[in-house]
Design a protein around this motif. Structure first.
Motif, short mmCIF file in Angstrom:
data_model
loop_
_atom_site.label_atom_id
_atom_site.label_comp_id
_atom_site.label_asym_id
_atom_site.label_seq_id
_atom_site.Cartn_x
_atom_site.Cartn_y
_atom_site.Cartn_z
N THR A 144 0.83 -1.18 0.00
CA THR A 144 0.00 0.00 0.00
C THR A 144 0.88 1.25 0.00
OG1 THR A 144 -0.16 0.18 2.39
CG2 THR A 144 -1.80 -1.23 1.30
N ILE A 145 0.24 2.37 -0.21
CA ILE A 145 0.98 3.64 -0.27
C ILE A 145 1.57 4.00 1.08
CG2 ILE A 145 -0.98 5.18 0.14
CD1 ILE A 145 1.55 5.80 -2.60
N GLY A 146 0.87 3.67 2.16
CA GLY A 146 1.39 3.96 3.50
C GLY A 146 2.68 3.21 3.79
N PHE A 147 2.75 1.97 3.34
CA PHE A 147 3.97 1.18 3.51
C PHE A 147 5.12 1.81 2.73
CE2 PHE A 147 6.88 -2.17 2.11
CZ PHE A 147 7.33 -2.62 3.35
N TYR A 148 4.85 2.25 1.51
CA TYR A 148 5.87 2.90 0.69
C TYR A 148 6.39 4.17 1.39
CZ TYR A 148 7.90 5.94 -2.82
OH TYR A 148 8.73 6.80 -3.48
N TYR A 149 5.48 4.97 1.91
CA TYR A 149 5.88 6.20 2.59
C TYR A 149 6.74 5.90 3.82
CZ TYR A 149 2.55 8.88 -0.23
OH TYR A 149 1.87 9.49 -1.25
N ALA A 150 6.32 4.92 4.61
CA ALA A 150 7.08 4.56 5.81
C ALA A 150 8.46 4.03 5.44
CB ALA A 150 6.31 3.51 6.63
N LEU A 151 8.53 3.18 4.43
CA LEU A 151 9.81 2.62 3.99
C LEU A 151 10.72 3.71 3.45
CD1 LEU A 151 11.55 0.10 3.51
CD2 LEU A 151 10.46 -0.10 1.25
N THR A 152 10.19 4.61 2.65
CA THR A 152 10.99 5.70 2.10
C THR A 152 11.52 6.60 3.22
OG1 THR A 152 9.69 5.68 0.07
CG2 THR A 152 10.97 7.66 0.51
N THR A 153 10.67 6.94 4.17
CA THR A 153 11.11 7.78 5.29
C THR A 153 12.18 7.07 6.11
OG1 THR A 153 8.91 8.77 5.37
CG2 THR A 153 10.30 9.06 7.30
N PHE A 154 11.99 5.80 6.35
CA PHE A 154 12.97 5.01 7.09
C PHE A 154 14.32 4.99 6.36
CE2 PHE A 154 14.96 0.84 7.98
CZ PHE A 154 15.23 1.02 9.34
N MET A 155 14.29 4.81 5.04
CA MET A 155 15.54 4.77 4.27
C MET A 155 16.23 6.13 4.26
SD MET A 155 14.48 1.99 1.28
CE MET A 155 14.56 3.17 0.04
N ILE A 156 15.46 7.20 4.19
CA ILE A 156 16.04 8.54 4.26
C ILE A 156 16.71 8.74 5.61
CG2 ILE A 156 15.51 11.02 4.36
CD1 ILE A 156 13.31 10.45 2.26
N ALA A 157 16.05 8.30 6.68
CA ALA A 157 16.61 8.45 8.03
C ALA A 157 17.89 7.66 8.19
CB ALA A 157 15.59 8.02 9.08
N ILE A 158 17.97 6.48 7.57
CA ILE A 158 19.16 5.64 7.70
C ILE A 158 20.38 6.28 7.04
CG2 ILE A 158 20.19 3.50 6.81
CD1 ILE A 158 17.74 2.04 7.66
N VAL A 159 20.18 6.89 5.86
CA VAL A 159 21.33 7.47 5.15
C VAL A 159 21.70 8.86 5.66
CG1 VAL A 159 20.90 6.13 3.07
CG2 VAL A 159 19.97 8.43 3.26
N ALA A 160 20.89 9.42 6.54
CA ALA A 160 21.18 10.76 7.06
C ALA A 160 22.42 10.72 7.94
CB ALA A 160 19.99 11.29 7.86
N SER A 161 23.50 11.27 7.41
CA SER A 161 24.75 11.26 8.15
C SER A 161 25.08 12.63 8.72
CB SER A 161 25.89 10.78 7.25
OG SER A 161 26.00 11.63 6.13
N VAL A 162 24.44 13.66 8.21
CA VAL A 162 24.68 15.01 8.69
C VAL A 162 23.65 15.31 9.77
CG1 VAL A 162 24.73 17.44 8.06
CG2 VAL A 162 25.55 15.72 6.45
N GLU A 163 24.12 15.77 10.90
CA GLU A 163 23.21 16.11 12.00
C GLU A 163 22.60 17.49 11.72
OE1 GLU A 163 21.33 14.94 15.36
OE2 GLU A 163 22.93 13.80 14.40
#
Length: 140
Positions: free
Chosen positions: A1-20
């Motif tokens: 579903t679209i909600g799963f896609y949004y959650a996964l995308t947000t999670f992946m963005i958070a994981i690669v965030a290396s700059v505080e």
């Protein structure tokens, strides 16, 4: 579903965030996300109420949404969704977040345009004025 896609995308963005992000960026991002999420929820609530109130009988009847920012735009919930994505981008401080925001903007802009066209065809000028914008009231 679209909600799963949004959650996964947000999670992946958070994981690669290396700059505080700075405190100010975090506050701005969280405020944008909160406004986006609340506005999106509210307009989805209005749509859900419309559907439940129009289906008291067994026939399906489409009803033009009238409350909230639906008076000015066909898909204001998309605008609020984009505000939420911008908040994620600001908070993550990553190119990936901004690219996701840009891709979602293109996707939802096209969907809102088509929704507005469908509404104009379905409801006519009296129920759905041709001056009504696609997604952003008074702008687009």
């Amino acid at each position: 579903t679209i909600g799963f896609y949004y959650a996964l995308t947000t999670f992946m963005i958070a994981i690669v965030a290396s700059v505080e992000p700075s405190v100010k960026e975090t506050q701005i991002g969280l405020a944008l996300f909160a406004v986006g999420a609340l506005g999106n929820f509210y307009h989805h609530y209005l749509l859900a109420r419309l559907r439940s109130s129009s289906n008291k009988d067994s026939s399906k009847k489409y009803v033009a949404p009238k409350r909230g920012l639906f008076e000015y735009a066909a898909a204001p919930h998309y605008m609020f969704e984009l505000i939420g994505w911008l908040g994620i981008a600001v908070t993550s401080h990553q190119l990936t977040g901004y690219l996701t925001f840009v891709s979602m903007t293109m996707y939802l802009s096209a969907r809102s345009f088509l929704q507005n066209q469908w509404n104009k065809d379905k409801f006519g000028e009296k129920e759905w004025p041709s001056s009504r914008k696609n997604m952003v009231p008074f702008v687009y």
